[in-house]
Design a protein around this motif. Structure first.
Motif, PDB file in Angstrom:
ATOM      1  N   THR A   1      -5.950  14.432   0.310  1.00 44.51           N
ATOM      2  CA  THR A   1      -5.714  13.471  -1.069  1.00 44.51           C
ATOM      3  C   THR A   1      -5.900  11.909  -0.153  1.00 44.51           C
ATOM      4  O   THR A   1      -5.401  11.761   1.009  1.00 44.51           O
ATOM      5  CB  THR A   1      -4.498  13.460  -1.171  1.00 44.51           C
TER       6      THR A   1
ATOM      7  N   THR B   1      -4.278   6.164  -1.285  1.00 44.35           N
ATOM      8  CA  THR B   1      -3.852   5.334  -2.335  1.00 44.35           C
ATOM      9  C   THR B   1      -4.326   5.974  -3.835  1.00 44.35           C
ATOM     10  O   THR B   1      -3.853   5.597  -4.697  1.00 44.35           O
ATOM     11  CB  THR B   1      -4.507   3.790  -2.102  1.00 44.35           C
ATOM     12  N   SER B   2      -5.281   6.695  -3.772  1.00 46.84           N
ATOM     13  CA  SER B   2      -5.677   7.225  -5.208  1.00 46.84           C
ATOM     14  C   SER B   2      -5.941   8.694  -5.131  1.00 46.84           C
ATOM     15  O   SER B   2      -7.211   9.135  -4.905  1.00 46.84           O
ATOM     16  CB  SER B   2      -7.175   6.396  -5.505  1.00 46.84           C
TER      17      SER B   2
ATOM     18  N   SER C   1      -7.981  13.261  -9.358  1.00 48.29           N
ATOM     19  CA  SER C   1      -7.311  13.645 -10.607  1.00 48.29           C
ATOM     20  C   SER C   1      -7.009  15.236 -10.933  1.00 48.29           C
ATOM     21  O   SER C   1      -7.935  15.971 -10.282  1.00 48.29           O
ATOM     22  CB  SER C   1      -8.235  13.198 -11.768  1.00 48.29           C
TER      23      SER C   1
ATOM     24  N   THR D   1       0.793  -1.092  -0.067  1.00 48.70           N
ATOM     25  CA  THR D   1       0.052  -0.111  -0.022  1.00 48.70           C
ATOM     26  C   THR D   1       0.965   1.193   0.122  1.00 48.70           C
ATOM     27  O   THR D   1       0.606   2.276  -0.593  1.00 48.70           O
ATOM     28  CB  THR D   1      -1.047  -0.049   1.152  1.00 48.70           C
TER      29      THR D   1
ATOM     30  N   LYS E   1       2.589   1.591  -3.221  1.00 46.92           N
ATOM     31  CA  LYS E   1       1.521   2.280  -4.521  1.00 46.92           C
ATOM     32  C   LYS E   1       1.183   3.654  -4.253  1.00 46.92           C
ATOM     33  O   LYS E   1       0.850   4.287  -5.160  1.00 46.92           O
ATOM     34  CB  LYS E   1       0.175   1.201  -4.388  1.00 46.92           C
ATOM     35  N   THR E   2       1.109   3.977  -3.109  1.00 45.65           N
ATOM     36  CA  THR E   2       0.756   5.429  -2.596  1.00 45.65           C
ATOM     37  C   THR E   2       1.711   6.196  -3.199  1.00 45.65           C
ATOM     38  O   THR E   2       1.307   7.289  -3.699  1.00 45.65           O
ATOM     39  CB  THR E   2       0.403   5.544  -0.971  1.00 45.65           C
TER      40      THR E   2
ATOM     41  N   ARG F   1       3.360  10.359  -9.600  1.00 45.51           N
ATOM     42  CA  ARG F   1       2.617  10.480 -10.917  1.00 45.51           C
ATOM     43  C   ARG F   1       1.483  11.985 -11.107  1.00 45.51           C
ATOM     44  O   ARG F   1       1.711  12.745 -11.924  1.00 45.51           O
ATOM     45  CB  ARG F   1       1.934   9.122 -11.482  1.00 45.51           C
ATOM     46  N   HIS F   2       0.978  11.795 -10.006  1.00 41.41           N
ATOM     47  CA  HIS F   2      -0.090  12.846  -9.793  1.00 41.41           C
ATOM     48  C   HIS F   2       0.604  14.447  -9.576  1.00 41.41           C
ATOM     49  O   HIS F   2       0.311  15.397 -10.362  1.00 41.41           O
ATOM     50  CB  HIS F   2      -0.938  12.566  -8.589  1.00 41.41           C
TER      51      HIS F   2
ATOM     52  N   ASN G   1       1.439   6.528  -6.965  1.00 42.94           N
ATOM     53  CA  ASN G   1       0.335   7.218  -7.513  1.00 42.94           C
ATOM     54  C   ASN G   1       0.745   8.783  -7.262  1.00 42.94           C
ATOM     55  O   ASN G   1       0.287   9.722  -7.876  1.00 42.94           O
ATOM     56  CB  ASN G   1      -0.827   6.742  -6.617  1.00 42.94           C
ATOM     57  N   ARG G   2       1.269   9.324  -5.949  1.00 43.55           N
ATOM     58  CA  ARG G   2       1.435  10.415  -5.540  1.00 43.55           C
ATOM     59  C   ARG G   2       2.511  11.123  -6.691  1.00 43.55           C
ATOM     60  O   ARG G   2       2.443  12.122  -7.007  1.00 43.55           O
ATOM     61  CB  ARG G   2       1.805  10.774  -4.336  1.00 43.55           C
TER      62      ARG G   2
END
Length: 331
Positions: A265, A268-269, A272, A115, A118-119, A125-126, A122-123
């Motif tokens: 935020t 994990t996701s 956008s 987790t 992945k977090t 990339r964001h 994701n952050r």
């Protein structure tokens, strides 16, 4: 006796205690103390869930876990556990229970690690997408950056939006052009202070831990309840931090006008960079779908007196005792 206490504690912390704590109204008056109690419930619950089959399984190999664990491994490798069957016919079941406890512990640790990885990905990339889409800073966005004390980016969108992106090398506060255009400077400052509190108090780590706990034992309904409760408490704590330096009316007006301004935020996701349609008042939820806006507004518009310091201290002490109790029984 220790095995029975651990089993009883595991049952209590798996269902009735989280349900009662989730329904408690005093948490709105002391969100930080309630957060400490939720953390202790999760920690003690996990230790009890792993500890009682482990301790029961290791009983023939020693009086304490520290003594019995090496003997247990040695017995499995050397096969010396077979003669013990004459004295304890439950030994195969004990070995299975201890092995299951070790596998569950490994599962929890692995889930937390996955987790977290992945977090972070994701952050990252964001954040790259935000850096590409962010508009050049204007005078007002520089004002917001000075208030927040962290780097701030302004997205060229008309929908009011505000959130934070925690990072390993630096955090980022993200605002939209619509937020800056529709809110006054004090209201923008209140929103940014709210986001800054999320970053300063590392609410992302708190929510990450409960997200991992929910993923690891999703079959336990109270883990989802704990995840929602912790999300709500982080919002209350951030609101309190913003109210310490800004007017209550500015924060309330900002929440009402934006609908989801100040939502943190998700662990994990991340949201956008292209904001979703403005939520209707019937949706009544934060951007992460977990925190009712009505609860925040009710707490801000009809504030209750904080719990006395002595009571909050008592809750924190009780949380510490609860977290330590399973370790005492195990060791």
């Amino acid at each position: 006796m220790s095995v029975m206490l651990l089993a009883a504690l595991a049952v209590m912390l798996a269902w009735p205690v989280p349900v009662l704590l989730g329904r408690a109204r005093w948490v709105r008056r002391a969100p930080a103390a309630a957060m400490a109690l939720w953390q202790s419930v999760a920690l003690a619950g996990g230790l009890s869930l792993i500890g009682f089959p482990l301790l029961w399984g290791l009983t023939p190999f020693g009086d304490t876990v520290v003594e019995a664990a090496p003997a247990f491994v040695r017995a499995l490798v050397e096969g010396s556990w077979i003669p013990l069957l004459e004295h304890d016919p439950w030994l195969p079941t004990r070995i299975a229970a201890a092995t299951l406890a070790l596998l569950l512990f490994a599962h929890l640790v692995l889930t937390l690690a996955v987790t977290a990885v992945k977090t972070v990905a994701n952050r990252r990339r964001h954040r790259q997408m935000v850096e590409l889409l962010a508009a050049p800073p204007s005078q007002r966005s520089r004002l917001a950056e000075g208030v927040s004390g962290t780097p701030t980016r302004v997205l060229p969108h008309d929908v009011p939006l505000a959130y934070c992106l925690p990072g390993l090398t630096g955090s980022l506060t993200v605002l939209s052009r619509g937020l800056l255009d529709q809110l006054s400077e004090p209201e923008v400052a209140a929103v940014v202070a709210h986001e800054r509190a999320h970053l300063r108090q590392r609410h992302d780590l708190l929510r990450l831990a409960f997200e991992a706990w929910h993923r690891a034992v999703a079959w336990l309904p109270t883990t989802a309840m704990a995840q929602r409760a912790v999300a709500g408490l982080t919002e209350m704590m951030a609101d309190d931090a913003a109210l310490a330096v800004h007017d209550r009316r500015d924060l309330v007006r900002a929440i009402v006008l934006t609908g989801e301004a100040g939502s943190p935020t998700s662990p994990t996701s991340p949201p956008s960079p292209t904001p979703p349609p403005r939520p209707s008042r019937a949706d009544n939820v934060q951007g992460d779908g977990s925190v009712p806006l009505t609860l925040r507004l009710y707490r801000l518009l009809a504030p209750a007196a904080p719990l006395p310091v002595a009571v909050r201290l008592l809750v924190v002490v009780a949380a510490l005792c609860l977290a330590v109790f399973p370790l005492v029984l195990l060791l």
